[in-house]
Design a protein around this motif. Structure first.
Motif, PDB file in Angstrom:
ATOM      1  N   THR A 164     -20.269  27.819  -2.950  1.00  0.00           N
ATOM      2  CA  THR A 164     -19.346  28.423  -3.924  1.00  0.00           C
ATOM      3  C   THR A 164     -17.891  28.189  -3.539  1.00  0.00           C
ATOM      4  OG1 THR A 164     -19.380  30.556  -2.752  1.00  0.00           O
ATOM      5  CG2 THR A 164     -21.021  30.227  -4.507  1.00  0.00           C
ATOM      6  N   ASP A 165     -17.662  27.478  -2.432  1.00  0.00           N
ATOM      7  CA  ASP A 165     -16.293  27.261  -1.955  1.00  0.00           C
ATOM      8  C   ASP A 165     -15.508  26.345  -2.888  1.00  0.00           C
ATOM      9  OD1 ASP A 165     -16.588  28.836   0.293  1.00  0.00           O
ATOM     10  OD2 ASP A 165     -17.275  27.190   1.548  1.00  0.00           O
ATOM     11  N   LYS A 166     -14.225  26.605  -2.977  1.00  0.00           N
ATOM     12  CA  LYS A 166     -13.328  25.777  -3.775  1.00  0.00           C
ATOM     13  C   LYS A 166     -13.201  24.388  -3.178  1.00  0.00           C
ATOM     14  CE  LYS A 166      -8.526  25.670  -5.482  1.00  0.00           C
ATOM     15  NZ  LYS A 166      -7.229  26.385  -5.496  1.00  0.00           N
ATOM     16  N   PHE A 167     -12.996  23.378  -4.031  1.00  0.00           N
ATOM     17  CA  PHE A 167     -12.753  22.031  -3.549  1.00  0.00           C
ATOM     18  C   PHE A 167     -11.576  21.406  -4.289  1.00  0.00           C
ATOM     19  CE2 PHE A 167     -15.840  21.579  -6.976  1.00  0.00           C
ATOM     20  CZ  PHE A 167     -15.412  20.463  -7.683  1.00  0.00           C
ATOM     21  N   THR A 168     -10.960  20.428  -3.624  1.00  0.00           N
ATOM     22  CA  THR A 168      -9.811  19.723  -4.170  1.00  0.00           C
ATOM     23  C   THR A 168     -10.136  18.249  -4.329  1.00  0.00           C
ATOM     24  OG1 THR A 168      -8.269  21.223  -3.025  1.00  0.00           O
ATOM     25  CG2 THR A 168      -7.381  19.119  -3.803  1.00  0.00           C
ATOM     26  N   VAL A 169      -9.943  17.719  -5.528  1.00  0.00           N
ATOM     27  CA  VAL A 169     -10.110  16.287  -5.757  1.00  0.00           C
ATOM     28  C   VAL A 169      -8.750  15.621  -5.588  1.00  0.00           C
ATOM     29  CG1 VAL A 169     -10.906  14.487  -7.326  1.00  0.00           C
ATOM     30  CG2 VAL A 169     -11.961  16.767  -7.396  1.00  0.00           C
ATOM     31  N   VAL A 170      -8.638  14.722  -4.619  1.00  0.00           N
ATOM     32  CA  VAL A 170      -7.383  14.027  -4.328  1.00  0.00           C
ATOM     33  C   VAL A 170      -7.459  12.608  -4.889  1.00  0.00           C
ATOM     34  CG1 VAL A 170      -5.901  13.111  -2.508  1.00  0.00           C
ATOM     35  CG2 VAL A 170      -6.875  15.404  -2.285  1.00  0.00           C
ATOM     36  N   GLU A 226      -9.628  22.141  -7.996  1.00  0.00           N
ATOM     37  CA  GLU A 226      -8.331  21.656  -8.423  1.00  0.00           C
ATOM     38  C   GLU A 226      -8.310  20.139  -8.284  1.00  0.00           C
ATOM     39  OE1 GLU A 226      -5.242  23.112  -5.856  1.00  0.00           O
ATOM     40  OE2 GLU A 226      -6.144  22.243  -4.052  1.00  0.00           O
ATOM     41  N   ALA A 227      -7.422  19.500  -9.014  1.00  0.00           N
ATOM     42  CA  ALA A 227      -7.213  18.063  -8.895  1.00  0.00           C
ATOM     43  C   ALA A 227      -5.761  17.825  -8.516  1.00  0.00           C
ATOM     44  CB  ALA A 227      -7.536  17.345 -10.201  1.00  0.00           C
ATOM     45  N   VAL A 228      -5.549  17.075  -7.440  1.00  0.00           N
ATOM     46  CA  VAL A 228      -4.195  16.745  -6.998  1.00  0.00           C
ATOM     47  C   VAL A 228      -3.992  15.239  -7.165  1.00  0.00           C
ATOM     48  CG1 VAL A 228      -2.559  16.697  -5.086  1.00  0.00           C
ATOM     49  CG2 VAL A 228      -4.112  18.647  -5.349  1.00  0.00           C
ATOM     50  N   PHE A 229      -3.175  14.878  -8.145  1.00  0.00           N
ATOM     51  CA  PHE A 229      -2.815  13.482  -8.356  1.00  0.00           C
ATOM     52  C   PHE A 229      -1.590  13.166  -7.496  1.00  0.00           C
ATOM     53  CE2 PHE A 229      -5.076  14.605 -12.215  1.00  0.00           C
ATOM     54  CZ  PHE A 229      -5.805  13.458 -12.526  1.00  0.00           C
ATOM     55  N   VAL A 230      -1.638  12.034  -6.807  1.00  0.00           N
ATOM     56  CA  VAL A 230      -0.484  11.598  -6.023  1.00  0.00           C
ATOM     57  C   VAL A 230      -0.006  10.272  -6.593  1.00  0.00           C
ATOM     58  CG1 VAL A 230       0.426  11.040  -3.751  1.00  0.00           C
ATOM     59  CG2 VAL A 230      -1.419  12.730  -3.972  1.00  0.00           C
ATOM     60  N   GLU A 289      -0.929  21.143 -19.151  1.00  0.00           N
ATOM     61  CA  GLU A 289      -2.011  21.636 -20.008  1.00  0.00           C
ATOM     62  C   GLU A 289      -3.118  22.349 -19.242  1.00  0.00           C
ATOM     63  OE1 GLU A 289      -5.081  19.894 -23.458  1.00  0.00           O
ATOM     64  OE2 GLU A 289      -3.577  18.601 -22.521  1.00  0.00           O
ATOM     65  N   TYR A 290      -3.359  21.936 -18.005  1.00  0.00           N
ATOM     66  CA  TYR A 290      -4.495  22.473 -17.241  1.00  0.00           C
ATOM     67  C   TYR A 290      -4.013  23.102 -15.936  1.00  0.00           C
ATOM     68  CZ  TYR A 290      -7.205  19.536 -20.421  1.00  0.00           C
ATOM     69  OH  TYR A 290      -7.749  18.954 -21.533  1.00  0.00           O
ATOM     70  N   ASP A 291      -4.417  24.333 -15.690  1.00  0.00           N
ATOM     71  CA  ASP A 291      -4.024  25.033 -14.467  1.00  0.00           C
ATOM     72  C   ASP A 291      -4.606  24.369 -13.224  1.00  0.00           C
ATOM     73  OD1 ASP A 291      -2.643  26.905 -15.965  1.00  0.00           O
ATOM     74  OD2 ASP A 291      -4.331  28.331 -16.017  1.00  0.00           O
ATOM     75  N   GLU A 292      -5.702  23.648 -13.378  1.00  0.00           N
ATOM     76  CA  GLU A 292      -6.359  23.033 -12.219  1.00  0.00           C
ATOM     77  C   GLU A 292      -5.608  21.803 -11.691  1.00  0.00           C
ATOM     78  OE1 GLU A 292      -9.606  24.796 -14.850  1.00  0.00           O
ATOM     79  OE2 GLU A 292      -7.842  23.528 -15.116  1.00  0.00           O
ATOM     80  N   VAL A 293      -4.661  21.305 -12.474  1.00  0.00           N
ATOM     81  CA  VAL A 293      -3.993  20.051 -12.103  1.00  0.00           C
ATOM     82  C   VAL A 293      -2.656  20.314 -11.414  1.00  0.00           C
ATOM     83  CG1 VAL A 293      -2.985  17.894 -12.950  1.00  0.00           C
ATOM     84  CG2 VAL A 293      -5.089  18.786 -13.978  1.00  0.00           C
ATOM     85  N   ARG A 294      -2.489  19.699 -10.264  1.00  0.00           N
ATOM     86  CA  ARG A 294      -1.197  19.668  -9.582  1.00  0.00           C
ATOM     87  C   ARG A 294      -0.896  18.215  -9.229  1.00  0.00           C
ATOM     88  NH1 ARG A 294      -0.654  21.859  -4.882  1.00  0.00           N
ATOM     89  NH2 ARG A 294      -2.849  22.004  -4.283  1.00  0.00           N
TER      90      ARG A 294
END
Length: 240
Positions: free
Chosen positions: A4-10, A39-43, A61-66
């Motif tokens: 159930t842990d959060k993950f980040t897509v880089v 969350e998704a982190v675009f670099v 538009e999406y809170d999950e995107v940084r």
């Protein structure tokens, strides 16, 4: 870690304007199916097309995107490292932004990741690259395995799941992303592989030439080999 842990897509990005919206839609569908926070982190690696504009729009538009936007082009390894620094979770999923990696593989990889391993690597058993790229990769892998066998079939697959705290301990250098498995192993990571889908590039062009990769790979092997042999590791029995 629990399921159930959060993950980040880089996602490192350089001139991928025609792929980004479709890619995010696929990531969102795959990530939501896990039932986990994500969350998704675009670099953006100083793209010269409209990639950054699209990323900004997605973030609005999406809170999950940084996102992180570089002031100058620094390369894929630097982009990955910036994503690791920005990640707000204990689990990082890495992938390319060219749609060749399939986000639908993420749930299965996360299911394998956990108490028995600290890294899951995608294995592109049926690659959709050009013939020249496949052959050059095979040759490079054989040379690398002869010098530093990391025990995996496909070190070049960008689709990986890793522990954030271990990633932040890795030495940082240009092209380090090609050596994540062996570098993670030096920090105690146990690795598992999952066969993943690999797709033909739908839009845009590859950013890396075969000859450039081969020459850089030879140079990097020398440096990474030195790092591995000189690595200092220890375990603490007691501390006050």
């Amino acid at each position: 870690m629990s399921n159930t842990d959060k993950f980040t897509v880089v996602l490192p990005v350089f001139n991928e304007q025609d792929n980004l919206e479709a890619l995010f839609n696929e990531i969102r569908a795959a990530a939501d199916s896990t039932g986990r926070p994500w969350e998704a982190v675009f670099v953006d690696d100083c793209s010269t097309d409209k990639s950054l504009d699209i990323i900004r729009a997605l973030a609005g538009e999406y809170d999950e995107v940084r996102y992180v936007a570089f002031a100058e082009n620094r390369g894929q390894s630097a982009a990955f490292c910036a994503g690791f620094d920005a990640a707000q979770s204990d689990i990082v999923v890495t992938m390319d932004a060219d749609l060749q990696n399939d986000p639908a593989d993420i749930p299965d990889m996360l299911a394998v990741f956990g108490d028995e391993c600290e890294m899951v690597i995608g294995w592109r058993s049926k690659r959709k690259d050009t013939f020249i790229k496949r052959i050059s990769s095979r040759i490079a892998n054989k040379i690398r395995d002869s010098l530093m066998d990391d025990g995996v079939h496909d070190t070049g697959c960008s689709l990986k799941v890793m522990r954030t705290d271990l990633l932040l301990k890795l030495p940082r250098f240009k092209n380090m992303h090609r050596y994540f498995p062996i570098l993670m192993k030096t920090h105690g990571a146990r690795i598992k592989e999952v066969k993943v889908n690999h797709r033909e590039r739908g839009a845009g062009v590859s950013k890396y030439g075969t000859l450039d990769r081969a020459m850089a790979g030879i140079y990097d092997l020398i440096g990474v080999g030195w790092l591995i042999k000189r690595h200092i590791g220890y375990s603490v029995k007691e501390q006050k």
